[in-house]
Design an enzyme around this catalytic site. Structure first.
Site, PDB file in Angstrom:
ATOM      1  N   ALA A  74      -5.750  -4.034   0.846  1.00 49.92           N
ATOM      2  CA  ALA A  74      -6.255  -5.381   1.100  1.00 49.92           C
ATOM      3  C   ALA A  74      -5.069  -6.304   1.378  1.00 49.92           C
ATOM      4  O   ALA A  74      -4.466  -6.852   0.444  1.00 49.92           O
ATOM      5  CB  ALA A  74      -7.067  -5.886  -0.092  1.00 49.92           C
ATOM      6  N   GLU A  75      -4.746  -6.463   2.660  1.00 49.93           N
ATOM      7  CA  GLU A  75      -3.589  -7.274   3.018  1.00 49.93           C
ATOM      8  C   GLU A  75      -3.731  -8.723   2.534  1.00 49.93           C
ATOM      9  O   GLU A  75      -2.747  -9.363   2.154  1.00 49.93           O
ATOM     10  CB  GLU A  75      -3.363  -7.242   4.533  1.00 49.93           C
ATOM     11  CG  GLU A  75      -2.795  -5.940   5.064  1.00 49.93           C
ATOM     12  CD  GLU A  75      -3.834  -4.823   5.159  1.00 49.93           C
ATOM     13  OE1 GLU A  75      -5.045  -5.134   5.082  1.00 49.93           O
ATOM     14  OE2 GLU A  75      -3.430  -3.652   5.307  1.00 49.93           O
ATOM     15  N   GLU A 100       0.834  -1.203   0.000  1.00 51.58           N
ATOM     16  CA  GLU A 100       0.000   0.000   0.000  1.00 51.58           C
ATOM     17  C   GLU A 100       0.872   1.257   0.000  1.00 51.58           C
ATOM     18  O   GLU A 100       1.648   1.477   0.929  1.00 51.58           O
ATOM     19  CB  GLU A 100      -0.931  -0.024   1.212  1.00 51.58           C
ATOM     20  CG  GLU A 100      -1.878  -1.214   1.193  1.00 51.58           C
ATOM     21  CD  GLU A 100      -2.500  -1.529   2.541  1.00 51.58           C
ATOM     22  OE1 GLU A 100      -2.279  -0.741   3.493  1.00 51.58           O
ATOM     23  OE2 GLU A 100      -3.193  -2.555   2.659  1.00 51.58           O
ATOM     24  N   GLN A 121       1.648  -2.481   5.825  1.00 51.79           N
ATOM     25  CA  GLN A 121       1.946  -1.095   6.207  1.00 51.79           C
ATOM     26  C   GLN A 121       2.255  -0.939   7.692  1.00 51.79           C
ATOM     27  O   GLN A 121       3.149  -0.181   8.077  1.00 51.79           O
ATOM     28  CB  GLN A 121       0.782  -0.196   5.797  1.00 51.79           C
ATOM     29  CG  GLN A 121       1.153   1.242   5.624  1.00 51.79           C
ATOM     30  CD  GLN A 121       0.073   2.016   4.904  1.00 51.79           C
ATOM     31  OE1 GLN A 121      -1.008   2.248   5.454  1.00 51.79           O
ATOM     32  NE2 GLN A 121       0.339   2.405   3.675  1.00 51.79           N
ATOM     33  N   PHE A 122       1.538  -1.648   8.544  1.00 49.52           N
ATOM     34  CA  PHE A 122       1.826  -1.753   9.978  1.00 49.52           C
ATOM     35  C   PHE A 122       1.543  -3.193  10.379  1.00 49.52           C
ATOM     36  O   PHE A 122       0.551  -3.778   9.940  1.00 49.52           O
ATOM     37  CB  PHE A 122       0.955  -0.803  10.806  1.00 49.52           C
ATOM     38  CG  PHE A 122       1.258   0.650  10.580  1.00 49.52           C
ATOM     39  CD1 PHE A 122       2.196   1.318  11.354  1.00 49.52           C
ATOM     40  CD2 PHE A 122       0.590   1.357   9.590  1.00 49.52           C
ATOM     41  CE1 PHE A 122       2.476   2.657  11.128  1.00 49.52           C
ATOM     42  CE2 PHE A 122       0.861   2.693   9.365  1.00 49.52           C
ATOM     43  CZ  PHE A 122       1.803   3.350  10.129  1.00 49.52           C
ATOM     44  N   HIS A 151      -1.568   0.191  15.265  1.00 48.49           N
ATOM     45  CA  HIS A 151      -0.397   0.506  14.444  1.00 48.49           C
ATOM     46  C   HIS A 151       0.913   0.139  15.139  1.00 48.49           C
ATOM     47  O   HIS A 151       1.936  -0.009  14.463  1.00 48.49           O
ATOM     48  CB  HIS A 151      -0.369   1.995  14.096  1.00 48.49           C
ATOM     49  CG  HIS A 151      -1.388   2.402  13.087  1.00 48.49           C
ATOM     50  ND1 HIS A 151      -2.733   2.297  13.318  1.00 48.49           N
ATOM     51  CD2 HIS A 151      -1.258   2.921  11.844  1.00 48.49           C
ATOM     52  CE1 HIS A 151      -3.399   2.738  12.248  1.00 48.49           C
ATOM     53  NE2 HIS A 151      -2.514   3.116  11.345  1.00 48.49           N
ATOM     54  N   PHE A 187      -1.794  -4.954  11.224  1.00 54.18           N
ATOM     55  CA  PHE A 187      -2.761  -5.358  10.202  1.00 54.18           C
ATOM     56  C   PHE A 187      -2.524  -6.786   9.706  1.00 54.18           C
ATOM     57  O   PHE A 187      -3.151  -7.219   8.739  1.00 54.18           O
ATOM     58  CB  PHE A 187      -2.685  -4.407   8.999  1.00 54.18           C
ATOM     59  CG  PHE A 187      -2.860  -2.954   9.339  1.00 54.18           C
ATOM     60  CD1 PHE A 187      -3.507  -2.542  10.494  1.00 54.18           C
ATOM     61  CD2 PHE A 187      -2.359  -1.964   8.493  1.00 54.18           C
ATOM     62  CE1 PHE A 187      -3.663  -1.198  10.799  1.00 54.18           C
ATOM     63  CE2 PHE A 187      -2.512  -0.619   8.784  1.00 54.18           C
ATOM     64  CZ  PHE A 187      -3.160  -0.239   9.947  1.00 54.18           C
TER      65      PHE A 187
END
Length: 326
Positions: free
Chosen positions: A59-60, A29, A82-83, A129, A86
């Site tokens: 959308a992981e 992302e 991204q983190f 996060h 997630f």
């Protein structure tokens, strides 16, 4: 050697990995034109093109599925979550597919995938996060979990992870991205996976930590030295599998152990280290194993983060307790 930040070392490693092998791809992302949330991929799309560095939908699960598909076609995907909070959205791809491929296909297929993600507190991020979830993925057979604690290792371990033919969860400490600088060798080099390292020699106590806990432990060791306590600091670097040889040698040398982790006390990497020491090296111990960890609670909102996180003073206090045990 040049002095670089932790994030700059990671960015350099990604650049070198793309240059080294045309089948290496980076996606996630906002990793393209924007260079990612923390600019780890800054400039890489412009240099290598949109076919090798590209954005994905938010959308992981899709990111993980695409990485698996690409790996079956001889690509070496570097996928970014991204983190790491997630990761739940992509756990089936990681634990149910990537981790099982070599076993499922009787050692005839490989999954050379790197799952990059930042983790950890200290920057007052929003909920989900900063979570430290390494203990969860470290329990998944078939994946490595690598957590560098300094810029030189961040670069060398990332390049080793990209070269690995097995999936690697590569976790980058969010707080260290720009707060930590260090000397980083030039050019392409690799740092061995699955090997811990002694970052500070000592004879009175072994402080065993990893990732963001290592700088905290080193700071505590300096304070302990002023009190006449010579603490050795062991950086695990790879938390699954553990380097029991290096751990054991340090335990046998000092006879006293303190395990430090930023994650919650419950289960996790620190608990596994303690269990392995108790099972394998208990006769070398002169005192019960100490532990410093975060409380067993949900990661707090930003207002309470400073009180929740492990600090050097906590490590010093517990170290004194372990060393003074009769």
């Amino acid at each position: 050697m040049a002095t670089k930040t932790y994030i700059a070392a990671i960015q350099e490693a990604l650049d070198l990995a793309l240059d080294h092998d045309e089948n290496t791809l980076i996606f996630g992302e906002d990793v393209g034109k924007n260079g990612g949330v923390f600019r780890a991929t800054d400039g890489l799309q412009a240099k290598y093109g949109e076919e090798r560095v590209f954005n994905t939908p938010l959308a992981e699960s899709g990111i993980g599925g695409m990485a698996i598909g690409l790996a079956t076609q001889n690509y070496r995907p570097i996928m970014e979550i991204q983190f790491f909070g997630f990761v739940f959205e992509v756990m089936d791809s990681i634990a149910g597919q990537m981790a099982r491929t070599r076993f499922r296909f009787n050692n005839t297929k490989e999954m050379p995938i790197v799952v990059r993600a930042p983790y950890g507190g200290g920057t007052k991020t929003p909920e989900m996060h900063a979570d430290n979830l390494e203990g969860m993925v470290a329990q998944v057979p078939g994946v490595r979990v690598v957590m560098p604690a300094n810029p030189a290792d961040a670069k060398g371990l990332l390049l080793s992870s990209v070269e690995s033919n097995d999936p690697v969860i590569f976790l980058e400490n969010l707080h260290l991205y720009r707060s930590l600088k260090g000397e980083v060798p030039e050019g392409y080099y690799t740092t061995p996976l699955d090997e811990a390292v002694i970052t500070r020699e000592g004879k009175d106590l072994s402080i065993i930590s990893y990732g963001g806990g290592v700088p905290v432990s080193l700071k505590a060791a300096e304070e302990l030295a002023k009190q006449g306590i010579d603490a050795e600091v062991v950086d695990l670097r790879t938390v699954s599998p553990l380097d029991l040889k290096t751990i054991g040698a340090s335990v046998e040398k000092t006879g006293r152990v303190l395990v430090v982790q930023e994650a919650q006390r419950m289960a996790g990497v620190g608990a596994t280290v303690m269990a392995e020491i108790a099972e394998r090296f208990i006769l070398s111990l002169k005192a019960p194993i100490g532990r410093v960890a975060a409380p067993d609670s949900i990661y707090p909102f930003a207002q309470a983060e400073n009180d929740w996180m492990v600090k050097a003073d906590d490590v010093v206090a517990k170290a004194q307790e372990v060393v003074n045990y009769d």
